[in-house]
Design a protein around this motif. Structure first.
Motif, mmCIF file in Angstrom:
data_model
loop_
_atom_site.group_PDB
_atom_site.id
_atom_site.type_symbol
_atom_site.label_atom_id
_atom_site.label_comp_id
_atom_site.label_asym_id
_atom_site.label_seq_id
_atom_site.Cartn_x
_atom_site.Cartn_y
_atom_site.Cartn_z
ATOM 1 N N ILE A 300 0.837 -1.203 0.000
ATOM 2 C CA ILE A 300 0.000 0.000 0.000
ATOM 3 C C ILE A 300 0.873 1.254 0.000
ATOM 4 O O ILE A 300 0.634 2.206 -0.757
ATOM 5 N N VAL A 301 1.904 1.280 0.853
ATOM 6 C CA VAL A 301 2.807 2.434 0.894
ATOM 7 C C VAL A 301 3.543 2.570 -0.427
ATOM 8 O O VAL A 301 3.723 3.679 -0.957
ATOM 9 N N LEU A 302 3.983 1.446 -0.999
ATOM 10 C CA LEU A 302 4.678 1.476 -2.282
ATOM 11 C C LEU A 302 3.763 1.997 -3.386
ATOM 12 O O LEU A 302 4.186 2.781 -4.246
ATOM 13 N N ALA A 303 2.500 1.573 -3.368
ATOM 14 C CA ALA A 303 1.542 2.068 -4.354
ATOM 15 C C ALA A 303 1.361 3.576 -4.221
ATOM 16 O O ALA A 303 1.247 4.295 -5.225
ATOM 17 N N ALA A 304 1.342 4.072 -2.977
ATOM 18 C CA ALA A 304 1.215 5.516 -2.760
ATOM 19 C C ALA A 304 2.423 6.259 -3.309
ATOM 20 O O ALA A 304 2.281 7.287 -3.982
ATOM 21 N N ALA A 305 3.631 5.737 -3.027
ATOM 22 C CA ALA A 305 4.846 6.383 -3.530
ATOM 23 C C ALA A 305 4.857 6.395 -5.053
ATOM 24 O O ALA A 305 5.216 7.402 -5.683
ATOM 25 N N ALA A 306 4.468 5.273 -5.667
ATOM 26 C CA ALA A 306 4.445 5.193 -7.127
ATOM 27 C C ALA A 306 3.426 6.153 -7.720
ATOM 28 O O ALA A 306 3.682 6.808 -8.745
ATOM 29 N N THR A 307 2.264 6.265 -7.083
ATOM 30 C CA THR A 307 1.225 7.170 -7.568
ATOM 31 C C THR A 307 1.689 8.621 -7.491
ATOM 32 O O THR A 307 1.485 9.405 -8.433
ATOM 33 N N ILE A 308 2.310 8.985 -6.381
ATOM 34 C CA ILE A 308 2.816 10.356 -6.228
ATOM 35 C C ILE A 308 3.855 10.655 -7.300
ATOM 36 O O ILE A 308 3.823 11.703 -7.957
ATOM 37 N N ALA A 309 4.814 9.744 -7.485
ATOM 38 C CA ALA A 309 5.861 9.956 -8.489
ATOM 39 C C ALA A 309 5.266 10.054 -9.883
ATOM 40 O O ALA A 309 5.696 10.892 -10.706
ATOM 41 N N ALA A 310 4.273 9.211 -10.180
ATOM 42 C CA ALA A 310 3.634 9.250 -11.496
ATOM 43 C C ALA A 310 2.904 10.569 -11.719
ATOM 44 O O ALA A 310 2.968 11.151 -12.815
#
Length: 414
Positions: A300-310
């Motif tokens: 979940i945290v990784l998905a959040a980081a990826a979404t922010i970067a995207a």
């Protein structure tokens, strides 16, 4: 006192001294080379002279309320207003560093301190530290205090709109997931209702319409090729617009804006797809219960980081303070990594993020004139192109890593 307790206290002292040292240097850096970045606080103050909801229309209404409150308690004094805004940002910076240290890990706190030091003092003079802090603390609490974690993500969304996407992968049919959704829903709905009641529909959505009308800002990734051409030809020019930003105009810019629109749509679709894998698929498949699936919290945290970067990479605007949004999530990846592979990828992402932050400060405020002059300076343009290339690599790397992690959580038996 156990050795672990001694180590903890020693690390706390070292971290505190590091925070003081880096922030002292940032004050020096601001005073010597970039005092003009305080103009944003001056803009907030000046906007308080506009009546009712007509102030700060590019910001969500909770930011307007906060600035109105600060203006009220400082009785219209610019010096007091400036000092209180900056003091709020410094306090948030220190608070997040401390909470990351006590609740996450030393590595997470160190990453926060170093990342923001490399980004520079601009974080004290713009409001993005508010949603960044809310998102970081919200992600930190999603597992242990799901209701509060969801509510904090809603506060981040109320301050900057985009964090609303981050609740998606944290939803689901488990008790914790439902609490996260309820916390987000109650806080978000309450803030939205207050905005409609006190400021009306037009003002409530003005940040979205403002963003939609903007052109291609010079630091954005979709503008990179246009900026390279801007340094060598006169077919692309840089102009200052009514949206308080430098934008590119000229040959090929319209096509780049279309690319930016498609990239943003793709980033949103990606965020939804990751959410489906994490929140819906486990509930529909046979196998371990969602709460028993290995790595769900980390995913979940990784998905959040990826979404922010995207979202940063796809956006047609890329103001330097946007990078603050990544500091906390990248630190939480360092804290949550369990396997050797996860630790390697988390460390790589954190180091790359710090390099990007350092390059961003070199670009703004230190060499910004080289980008805004017509034609542009090749050296400043090379810094921008390098930063944007690294940002694209970081975003793509996080997106691939997050997708693989989400697939494993959704399909633990494969």
């Amino acid at each position: 006192m156990t050795r672990t307790e001694r180590d903890l206290r020693r690390h706390a002292v070292i971290l505190g001294l590091g925070w003081v040292a880096t922030r002292t240097f940032m004050v020096y850096d601001w005073w010597v080379s970039s005092q003009f970045i305080m103009n944003d606080v001056s803009y907030y103050y000046t906007q308080m002279g506009n009546p009712g909801s007509s102030a700060l229309v590019e910001y969500p209404t909770p930011i307007l309320w906060l600035m109105r409150f600060i203006y009220f308690i400082t009785q219209g004094s610019f010096d007091s207003f400036f000092n209180l805004v900056v003091a709020l940002m410094v306090t948030l910076d220190a608070l997040v560093a401390a909470v990351l240290f006590w609740r996450a890990s030393t590595a997470a706190a160190v990453n926060w301190v170093v990342f923001l030091a490399l980004l520079g003092p601009i974080m004290w003079f713009r409001i993005d530290l508010i949603p960044a802090a809310a998102v970081t603390l919200g992600l930190l609490l999603l597992a242990t205090r799901p209701g509060a974690g969801g509510a904090l993500l809603a506060v981040g969304a109320a301050a900057k709109i985009w964090p609303a996407l981050l609740i998606l992968p944290a939803l689901g049919r488990t008790t914790g997931a439902r609490r996260r959704g309820i916390g987000f829903g109650i806080a978000g709905a309450s803030l939205a209702l207050l905005s409609l009641l006190f400021n009306g529909w037009a003002r409530s959505i003005s940040p979205i319409t403002w963003q939609d009308r903007r052109g291609l800002q010079i630091e954005s990734l979709p503008a990179t090729w246009a900026m390279i051409r801007h340094a060598g030809t006169d077919t692309v020019r840089v102009v200052y617009t009514d949206y308080h930003a430098y934008q590119v105009i000229g040959t090929g810019v319209s096509s780049a804006e279309t690319v930016a629109d498609w990239l943003m749509a793709a980033a949103i679709v990606y965020a939804i797809a990751i959410a489906v894998l994490l929140a819906l698929v486990p509930a529909l498949k046979d196998g371990p219960k969602a709460t028993d699936r290995p790595g769900l919290g980390f995913a979940i945290v990784l998905a959040a980081a990826a979404t922010i970067a995207a979202m940063i990479a796809a956006n047609k605007t890329f103001s330097p303070q946007y990078l603050i949004w990544l500091a906390g999530p990248l630190g939480l990846l360092l804290a949550g990594a369990k396997t050797a592979s996860q630790r390697w990828w988390a460390l790589t992402a954190a180091v790359l993020g710090c390099i990007i932050a350092g390059l961003t400060q070199l670009i703004f405020p230190l060499h910004y004139n080289g980008l805004t002059d017509n034609p542009g300076d090749p050296a400043a343009t090379a810094m921008l192109a390098s930063r944007n290339l690294l940002m694209a690599i970081l975003a793509l790397g996080l997106m691939v890593w997050a997708a693989r992690s989400a697939w494993r959580v959704a399909n633990p038996l494969q």
